[in-house]
Design a protein around this motif. Structure first.
Motif, PDB file in Angstrom:
ATOM      1  N   ARG A  78       0.832  -1.194   0.000  1.00  0.00           N
ATOM      2  CA  ARG A  78       0.000   0.000   0.000  1.00  0.00           C
ATOM      3  C   ARG A  78       0.876   1.258   0.000  1.00  0.00           C
ATOM      4  NH1 ARG A  78      -3.301  -1.708   3.613  1.00  0.00           N
ATOM      5  NH2 ARG A  78      -2.067  -1.021   5.382  1.00  0.00           N
ATOM      6  N   ALA A  79       1.944   1.266   0.793  1.00  0.00           N
ATOM      7  CA  ALA A  79       2.855   2.412   0.838  1.00  0.00           C
ATOM      8  C   ALA A  79       3.564   2.596  -0.497  1.00  0.00           C
ATOM      9  CB  ALA A  79       3.863   2.242   1.969  1.00  0.00           C
ATOM     10  N   ALA A  81       2.395   1.719  -3.442  1.00  0.00           N
ATOM     11  CA  ALA A  81       1.400   2.212  -4.402  1.00  0.00           C
ATOM     12  C   ALA A  81       1.130   3.695  -4.180  1.00  0.00           C
ATOM     13  CB  ALA A  81       0.110   1.417  -4.281  1.00  0.00           C
ATOM     14  N   GLU A  82       1.069   4.135  -2.925  1.00  0.00           N
ATOM     15  CA  GLU A  82       0.854   5.549  -2.634  1.00  0.00           C
ATOM     16  C   GLU A  82       2.043   6.386  -3.095  1.00  0.00           C
ATOM     17  OE1 GLU A  82       0.042   5.818   1.532  1.00  0.00           O
ATOM     18  OE2 GLU A  82      -1.927   4.870   1.343  1.00  0.00           O
ATOM     19  N   ALA A  83       3.255   5.889  -2.886  1.00  0.00           N
ATOM     20  CA  ALA A  83       4.447   6.614  -3.330  1.00  0.00           C
ATOM     21  C   ALA A  83       4.480   6.721  -4.847  1.00  0.00           C
ATOM     22  CB  ALA A  83       5.705   5.923  -2.814  1.00  0.00           C
ATOM     23  N   ALA A  85       1.829   6.684  -6.831  1.00  0.00           N
ATOM     24  CA  ALA A  85       0.758   7.604  -7.223  1.00  0.00           C
ATOM     25  C   ALA A  85       1.187   9.047  -7.008  1.00  0.00           C
ATOM     26  CB  ALA A  85      -0.510   7.308  -6.433  1.00  0.00           C
ATOM     27  N   GLU A  86       1.906   9.331  -5.906  1.00  0.00           N
ATOM     28  CA  GLU A  86       2.397  10.676  -5.676  1.00  0.00           C
ATOM     29  C   GLU A  86       3.432  11.086  -6.709  1.00  0.00           C
ATOM     30  OE1 GLU A  86       3.895  11.303  -1.756  1.00  0.00           O
ATOM     31  OE2 GLU A  86       2.005  10.758  -0.800  1.00  0.00           O
TER      32      GLU A  86
END
Length: 94
Positions: A78-79, A81-83, A85-86
């Motif tokens: 999840r981390a 994927a968030e990185a 996306a950012e």
């Protein structure tokens, strides 16, 4: 006496198939418990009954371990994927 200081940085920890490793160990503990059950009387007579319960405890703790590492693995993904996306959302500053 001089204090020891490292001359290089520590390497990143290796990531492997953690969930599969913990699952395999849990299965192994449970199989060992099942293999020892027919000999319960022998273990009791010789004072080694704790061997049987150690295998069961290993299987039970392994179930907790599976739950923990699955959550950890999901959090890492999840981390990441968030990185990602950012990184895609922010414009390049170069």
């Amino acid at each position: 006496m001089a204090k020891w200081t490292p001359k290089h940085e520590a390497p990143e920890p290796l990531e492997g198939p953690v969930v599969a490793t913990i699952t395999g160990g849990t299965i192994l503990w449970f199989v060992l418990f099942l293999v020892q059950l027919p000999f319960y009387g022998w273990f009791d007579d010789h004072g080694h009954l704790w061997w049987v319960w150690t295998c069961l405890a290993g299987a039970g703790l392994g179930l907790i371990g599976i739950w923990y590492v699955r959550g950890r693995d999901a959090a890492i993904k999840r981390a990441a994927a968030e990185a990602e996306a950012e990184a895609e959302a922010s414009p390049d500053s170069l």
